[in-house]
Write an enzyme that holds these catalytic residues in place. Sequence first.
Site, PDB file in Angstrom:
ATOM      1  N   CYS A  50     -67.535 -12.694  -5.075  1.00 10.54           N
ATOM      2  CA  CYS A  50     -68.162 -13.292  -6.255  1.00 10.54           C
ATOM      3  C   CYS A  50     -69.369 -14.140  -5.868  1.00 10.54           C
ATOM      4  CB  CYS A  50     -67.159 -14.132  -7.033  1.00 10.54           C
ATOM      5  SG  CYS A  50     -66.469 -15.517  -6.102  1.00 10.54           S
ATOM      6  N   ASN A  51     -69.490 -14.497  -4.582  1.00  9.82           N
ATOM      7  CA  ASN A  51     -70.584 -15.358  -4.147  1.00  9.82           C
ATOM      8  C   ASN A  51     -71.581 -14.689  -3.217  1.00  9.82           C
ATOM      9  OD1 ASN A  51     -69.758 -17.716  -5.507  1.00  9.82           O
ATOM     10  ND2 ASN A  51     -68.188 -18.058  -3.966  1.00  9.82           N
ATOM     11  N   ARG A  52     -71.386 -13.408  -2.912  1.00 10.41           N
ATOM     12  CA  ARG A  52     -72.319 -12.756  -1.996  1.00 10.41           C
ATOM     13  C   ARG A  52     -72.226 -11.235  -2.100  1.00 10.41           C
ATOM     14  NH1 ARG A  52     -72.350 -14.935   2.728  1.00 10.41           N
ATOM     15  NH2 ARG A  52     -70.981 -16.663   2.145  1.00 10.41           N
ATOM     16  N   SER A 109     -69.391 -20.201   3.397  1.00  6.18           N
ATOM     17  CA  SER A 109     -68.768 -20.137   2.078  1.00  6.18           C
ATOM     18  C   SER A 109     -69.231 -21.288   1.197  1.00  6.18           C
ATOM     19  CB  SER A 109     -67.243 -20.185   2.206  1.00  6.18           C
ATOM     20  OG  SER A 109     -66.757 -19.050   2.895  1.00  6.18           O
ATOM     21  N   GLU A 114     -62.885 -22.063   3.464  1.00  5.90           N
ATOM     22  CA  GLU A 114     -61.938 -21.353   2.585  1.00  5.90           C
ATOM     23  C   GLU A 114     -61.459 -20.082   3.283  1.00  5.90           C
ATOM     24  OE1 GLU A 114     -62.515 -18.361   0.808  1.00  5.90           O
ATOM     25  OE2 GLU A 114     -64.632 -18.024   1.219  1.00  5.90           O
ATOM     26  N   GLY A 115     -60.181 -19.772   3.088  1.00  7.38           N
ATOM     27  CA  GLY A 115     -59.570 -18.676   3.830  1.00  7.38           C
ATOM     28  C   GLY A 115     -59.735 -17.305   3.210  1.00  7.38           C
ATOM     29  N   GLY A 189     -56.199 -15.065 -17.009  1.00  5.98           N
ATOM     30  CA  GLY A 189     -56.267 -14.162 -15.872  1.00  5.98           C
ATOM     31  C   GLY A 189     -55.022 -14.289 -15.022  1.00  5.98           C
ATOM     32  N   ALA A 190     -54.749 -13.254 -14.219  1.00  3.49           N
ATOM     33  CA  ALA A 190     -53.530 -13.270 -13.402  1.00  3.49           C
ATOM     34  C   ALA A 190     -53.786 -12.775 -11.987  1.00  3.49           C
ATOM     35  CB  ALA A 190     -52.442 -12.424 -14.070  1.00  3.49           C
ATOM     36  N   SER A 194     -56.292 -17.106 -10.074  1.00  2.00           N
ATOM     37  CA  SER A 194     -55.548 -17.625 -11.225  1.00  2.00           C
ATOM     38  C   SER A 194     -54.167 -18.104 -10.791  1.00  2.00           C
ATOM     39  CB  SER A 194     -55.409 -16.541 -12.296  1.00  2.00           C
ATOM     40  OG  SER A 194     -56.667 -16.152 -12.791  1.00  2.00           O
TER      41      SER A 194
END
Length: 435
Positions: A50-52, A109, A114-115, A189-190, A194
């Site tokens: 979502c970030n790259r 990140s 973050e893992g 969301g699941a 989420s």
Amino acid sequence: MSVLAVGLSHRTAPVPVLERAALPWSEVPALLTAAVSGVHVTEAVAIATCNRLEVYADVDKFHGGVAELGALISERMGMSIEELTPHLYVHYEERAVSHLFSVAAGLDSMVVGEGQILGQVKQALRVAQEAGTVRRVLNELVQTALRVGKRARTDTGIDRAGQSVVGVGLASAEGVLDGLVGRRALVVGAGSLSALAATTLQRAGVTDIVVANRTRAHGERVAESVGGRYAPLEALEDELAATDLVVSCTGAVGTVVSAEQVGRALARRAGGAYAVVDLALPRDVESAVADIPGVHLVDLERIGELVAAQDGGPDISAARAIVASEVQAFLAWQLAASVAPTVVALRARADQVVEAELDRLTGRLPEADGRTLDEVSHALRRVVDKLLHAPTVRVKELAAEPVPVSYAEVLRELFDLGPGPAEAVSRAAVEEPGR
């Protein structure tokens, strides 16, 4: 090997641009196949989060590879290359290796350490392997990056250096709500984020957690794990009116929570603070929600700003030192590996010379018995091995030296190895940046 990385991330592009770059894993194989169909790209791996969006490639020309990958990303995003270029970064050779290792270690990140990124790098390799777009070069590179990422987390406390995206978002909401204990929360969301959000809310003392999701089974699973309840998306507006905090993170393309829905929901509430945390990219929550009086909206763009103020600390410095040492070790291995085909070709040439001389000797000494010829053969091979031992060992050592000389090429010229096995598998000639 000439590794090239072309991409964009939260560091170079605003959220609206990242939303256009968002690529589901199901579409990555097509991107990789298109990449290797180009003239200059032989292998390709893509990291899509979502970030790259980053494409790593083994290329035979720097400028040609940049042009092909840039055009591919531009086409995928529906943006002209002129629009996209200000947001793109390009890394080549050592810088590309260093960037990938930093990404895997969590140093690049949005939330340092973050893992989740390590699993995403692993998935990127698996997808490329299944698509048939990765071979020896990138397979070795990404496998090493995964090892570096694990080492950074094992040997340092980098995974504790930064809070998770979920943690940062909820901390912001907690300040607005004056605490989470006893609050009601709606998780939209699941997926994995989420589920993490629901668990974090439960640990923070939220007493009533509702999970709204399109697929009932997935929603019920997350809800049951935190002692909450499931609600269908059709009942979203009712649940918005009955909660204090909304956390949304779906994989949907387009708005899930609209300003109109939130406005109507607030009109049904008795008042009080109201917080919305949007962890999705593309965004789930309409940006106009932030304009509604009494609503506090925090999205990934805001979370990025909050994270940017975090202090690096000794763990991050230690992780960077690990990355730097691993980059040098990998480059040394790479250079030594590039010499191996030349050494193999040299040994093969020596074996050819020995065989030719033995054949000549056998023809000139027909009376010699087999035992004598065996002794002569062993003696010749021992002499050749001793003569070649020092130069083959030394050329591997010299390959790691930071000098503008290809000792493998010198060895090929000295022994006239020519366009044979060495050339076929040795490193391709590359065009250096700026040349």
